[in-house]
Design a protein around this motif. Structure first.
Motif, PDB file in Angstrom:
ATOM      1  N   THR A 111      30.059 -25.425 -44.679  1.00  0.00           N
ATOM      2  CA  THR A 111      29.716 -24.642 -43.494  1.00  0.00           C
ATOM      3  C   THR A 111      28.347 -25.048 -42.965  1.00  0.00           C
ATOM      4  OG1 THR A 111      31.020 -22.750 -44.266  1.00  0.00           O
ATOM      5  CG2 THR A 111      29.346 -22.315 -42.592  1.00  0.00           C
ATOM      6  N   GLU A 112      27.385 -25.248 -43.879  1.00  0.00           N
ATOM      7  CA  GLU A 112      26.057 -25.701 -43.451  1.00  0.00           C
ATOM      8  C   GLU A 112      26.142 -27.069 -42.793  1.00  0.00           C
ATOM      9  OE1 GLU A 112      21.537 -26.455 -45.193  1.00  0.00           O
ATOM     10  OE2 GLU A 112      22.987 -25.272 -46.325  1.00  0.00           O
ATOM     11  N   CYS A 113      27.007 -27.913 -43.302  1.00  0.00           N
ATOM     12  CA  CYS A 113      27.190 -29.242 -42.718  1.00  0.00           C
ATOM     13  C   CYS A 113      27.644 -29.130 -41.264  1.00  0.00           C
ATOM     14  CB  CYS A 113      28.228 -29.995 -43.553  1.00  0.00           C
ATOM     15  SG  CYS A 113      28.615 -31.625 -42.947  1.00  0.00           S
ATOM     16  N   TYR A 114      28.664 -28.290 -41.012  1.00  0.00           N
ATOM     17  CA  TYR A 114      29.148 -28.090 -39.640  1.00  0.00           C
ATOM     18  C   TYR A 114      28.099 -27.403 -38.776  1.00  0.00           C
ATOM     19  CZ  TYR A 114      33.842 -29.418 -41.154  1.00  0.00           C
ATOM     20  OH  TYR A 114      34.928 -30.109 -41.636  1.00  0.00           O
ATOM     21  N   LEU A 115      27.378 -26.455 -39.360  1.00  0.00           N
ATOM     22  CA  LEU A 115      26.377 -25.717 -38.596  1.00  0.00           C
ATOM     23  C   LEU A 115      25.228 -26.622 -38.163  1.00  0.00           C
ATOM     24  CD1 LEU A 115      25.621 -22.933 -37.527  1.00  0.00           C
ATOM     25  CD2 LEU A 115      24.488 -22.464 -39.696  1.00  0.00           C
ATOM     26  N   LEU A 116      24.836 -27.556 -39.007  1.00  0.00           N
ATOM     27  CA  LEU A 116      23.798 -28.515 -38.622  1.00  0.00           C
ATOM     28  C   LEU A 116      24.261 -29.381 -37.450  1.00  0.00           C
ATOM     29  CD1 LEU A 116      22.436 -29.611 -42.116  1.00  0.00           C
ATOM     30  CD2 LEU A 116      21.304 -28.144 -40.440  1.00  0.00           C
ATOM     31  N   GLY A 117      25.555 -29.704 -37.429  1.00  0.00           N
ATOM     32  CA  GLY A 117      26.097 -30.430 -36.280  1.00  0.00           C
ATOM     33  C   GLY A 117      26.041 -29.605 -35.008  1.00  0.00           C
ATOM     34  N   VAL A 118      26.359 -28.313 -35.114  1.00  0.00           N
ATOM     35  CA  VAL A 118      26.287 -27.411 -33.961  1.00  0.00           C
ATOM     36  C   VAL A 118      24.850 -27.298 -33.454  1.00  0.00           C
ATOM     37  CG1 VAL A 118      26.518 -24.989 -33.261  1.00  0.00           C
ATOM     38  CG2 VAL A 118      28.345 -26.085 -34.556  1.00  0.00           C
ATOM     39  N   THR A 207      31.239 -34.253 -44.380  1.00  0.00           N
ATOM     40  CA  THR A 207      29.822 -34.590 -44.240  1.00  0.00           C
ATOM     41  C   THR A 207      29.616 -35.812 -43.354  1.00  0.00           C
ATOM     42  OG1 THR A 207      29.921 -35.900 -46.295  1.00  0.00           O
ATOM     43  CG2 THR A 207      29.232 -33.606 -46.482  1.00  0.00           C
ATOM     44  N   GLY A 208      30.453 -36.826 -43.544  1.00  0.00           N
ATOM     45  CA  GLY A 208      30.277 -38.069 -42.795  1.00  0.00           C
ATOM     46  C   GLY A 208      30.495 -37.903 -41.309  1.00  0.00           C
ATOM     47  N   SER A 209      31.565 -37.198 -40.908  1.00  0.00           N
ATOM     48  CA  SER A 209      31.844 -37.030 -39.478  1.00  0.00           C
ATOM     49  C   SER A 209      30.743 -36.244 -38.797  1.00  0.00           C
ATOM     50  CB  SER A 209      33.197 -36.329 -39.285  1.00  0.00           C
ATOM     51  OG  SER A 209      33.198 -35.042 -39.891  1.00  0.00           O
ATOM     52  N   ASN A 210      30.235 -35.202 -39.470  1.00  0.00           N
ATOM     53  CA  ASN A 210      29.150 -34.425 -38.876  1.00  0.00           C
ATOM     54  C   ASN A 210      27.862 -35.233 -38.829  1.00  0.00           C
ATOM     55  OD1 ASN A 210      29.703 -31.333 -38.315  1.00  0.00           O
ATOM     56  ND2 ASN A 210      30.966 -31.921 -40.059  1.00  0.00           N
ATOM     57  N   PHE A 211      27.632 -36.057 -39.841  1.00  0.00           N
ATOM     58  CA  PHE A 211      26.426 -36.885 -39.846  1.00  0.00           C
ATOM     59  C   PHE A 211      26.470 -37.899 -38.702  1.00  0.00           C
ATOM     60  CE2 PHE A 211      23.784 -40.403 -41.689  1.00  0.00           C
ATOM     61  CZ  PHE A 211      22.584 -39.711 -41.670  1.00  0.00           C
ATOM     62  N   VAL A 212      27.626 -38.508 -38.482  1.00  0.00           N
ATOM     63  CA  VAL A 212      27.778 -39.445 -37.354  1.00  0.00           C
ATOM     64  C   VAL A 212      27.569 -38.713 -36.028  1.00  0.00           C
ATOM     65  CG1 VAL A 212      29.428 -40.909 -36.132  1.00  0.00           C
ATOM     66  CG2 VAL A 212      29.262 -41.032 -38.614  1.00  0.00           C
ATOM     67  N   LEU A 213      28.133 -37.489 -35.937  1.00  0.00           N
ATOM     68  CA  LEU A 213      27.939 -36.686 -34.716  1.00  0.00           C
ATOM     69  C   LEU A 213      26.459 -36.409 -34.479  1.00  0.00           C
ATOM     70  CD1 LEU A 213      28.955 -34.829 -32.398  1.00  0.00           C
ATOM     71  CD2 LEU A 213      29.116 -32.996 -34.101  1.00  0.00           C
ATOM     72  N   ILE A 214      25.748 -36.015 -35.534  1.00  0.00           N
ATOM     73  CA  ILE A 214      24.324 -35.717 -35.399  1.00  0.00           C
ATOM     74  C   ILE A 214      23.544 -36.960 -34.977  1.00  0.00           C
ATOM     75  CG2 ILE A 214      22.250 -35.071 -36.699  1.00  0.00           C
ATOM     76  CD1 ILE A 214      24.051 -33.206 -38.354  1.00  0.00           C
ATOM     77  N   LEU A 215      23.854 -38.105 -35.591  1.00  0.00           N
ATOM     78  CA  LEU A 215      23.176 -39.351 -35.212  1.00  0.00           C
ATOM     79  C   LEU A 215      23.439 -39.693 -33.750  1.00  0.00           C
ATOM     80  CD1 LEU A 215      23.742 -41.664 -38.333  1.00  0.00           C
ATOM     81  CD2 LEU A 215      21.652 -40.452 -37.664  1.00  0.00           C
ATOM     82  N   GLY A 216      24.693 -39.519 -33.318  1.00  0.00           N
ATOM     83  CA  GLY A 216      25.027 -39.810 -31.927  1.00  0.00           C
ATOM     84  C   GLY A 216      24.296 -38.889 -30.959  1.00  0.00           C
ATOM     85  N   LEU A 217      24.238 -37.605 -31.289  1.00  0.00           N
ATOM     86  CA  LEU A 217      23.551 -36.642 -30.416  1.00  0.00           C
ATOM     87  C   LEU A 217      22.061 -36.935 -30.359  1.00  0.00           C
ATOM     88  CD1 LEU A 217      25.413 -33.373 -31.483  1.00  0.00           C
ATOM     89  CD2 LEU A 217      25.577 -34.536 -29.270  1.00  0.00           C
TER      90      LEU A 217
END
Length: 315
Positions: A111-118, A207-217
């Protein structure tokens, strides 16, 4: 590997805790208890401030308060058992309780992983779409994004937790201070390589998909900030993201260290030390990171404190 037909299903496990002398365990108990209480206080303070002060009624602080609420549960999932093992040494834990702890811990972590992406999406919209920010990040959207993070995290964790719970276990002692995937899988009397691949895939995708999303944002944020006309405006834009980037680095650094690769491939002592970072120190540092250099939070503390003093004087 033992024959699974000769294995019995454990009714309970034994948490081994940390291997150390009694004196070191006593000192560690005091230190851990202090950090735990400070973690609860710091995260509760953020939640109360965001709720009580209108100056913090923005999407960014709403998501920070949601993260603080999550951290309260996250740290309370494992630290009480750590404190118990430090004080009393090895102790038994019912298998049902062990698997519940495993599930809740991983649910909150995902949940924290997704929340960091949000939260990265929120910063992207604030900096790259400032004119449409409040329309795009309305209160309804904030609640939906926060709720979706919790649902996604608790849904994804069902797979590794349920697969681990169905394993036949031939040994009882968990070489850890809480029930985690790797130490539990070592106790199975069947080949767990397939389970390890499934666990790695599920956790890696989350974790990986959210990390890629964060890097892209943040790539988009960087491009937008570099186009700003003045150095002051660029510094202000970066300052609104620096706390979040620090938290992301702490969270993903420890998560990748533990869960990338086959569970159980690292020495047991190393896993315990790394677990202290992501299960205890990171929740402790998060409120410090978000408040230490944050002028808006410091001003909110003063306003709330002034209101409290005024209320007391009026009584």
């Amino acid at each position: 590997m033992m024959d699974p037909d000769n294995c019995t299903w454990n009714q309970s496990f034994i948490l081994a805790g940390l291997t150390a002398t009694r004196m070191i365990r006593s000192l560690a108990f005091v230190g851990t208890l202090c950090i735990y209480l400070l973690t609860l206080t710091g995260n509760l303070l953020i939640i109360v401030l965001v709720k009580a002060d209108s100056g913090l009624s923005t999407p960014m602080y709403f998501f920070i308060s949601v993260l603080s609420f999550l951290e309260l549960w996250y740290v309370s999932t494992t630290v009480p058992t750590l404190l118990h093992t430090l004080l009393h040494g090895r102790f038994p834990i019912l298998s049902v309780v062990c698997f519940i702890q495993l599930y809740v811990f991983h649910s909150l972590g995902m949940t924290e992983c997704y929340l960091l992406g949000v939260m990265a999406l929120d910063r992207y919209l604030a900096i790259c779409r400032p004119l449409h920010y409040h329309a795009l990040m309305s209160r309804q959207v904030q609640l939906w994004l926060a709720g979706a993070s919790w649902v996604a995290g608790f849904s994804a964790a069902l797979i590794p937790a349920s697969l681990t719970a169905t394993l036949p276990f031939c040994w009882k002692e968990v070489a850890h201070y809480f029930c985690d995937l790797a130490p539990l899988m070592r106790l199975a009397c069947v080949d767990t390589s397939w389970h390890a691949r499934v666990h790695g895939t599920v956790i890696g995708v989350a974790t990986g998909s959210n990390f890629v999303l964060i890097l892209g944002l943040y790539g988009g944020i960087l491009r937008a900030v570099l186009r700003l006309p003045s150095a002051a405006s660029r510094a202000k834009a970066f300052s609104t993201c620096s706390s979040h980037m620090t938290v992301v680095a702490l969270f993903y650094g420890s998560a990748f260290t533990v869960y990338v690769g086959s569970p159980g491939s690292r020495p047991e002592g190393t896993e315990k030390l790394i677990a202290l970072v992501y299960a205890l120190l990171t929740p402790f540092l998060n409120p410090i990171i978000y408040t230490l250099r944050n002028k808006e939070v410091k001003e909110a503390v003063k306003r709330v404190a002034d209101r409290i003093r005024t209320t007391w004087k009026g009584l």
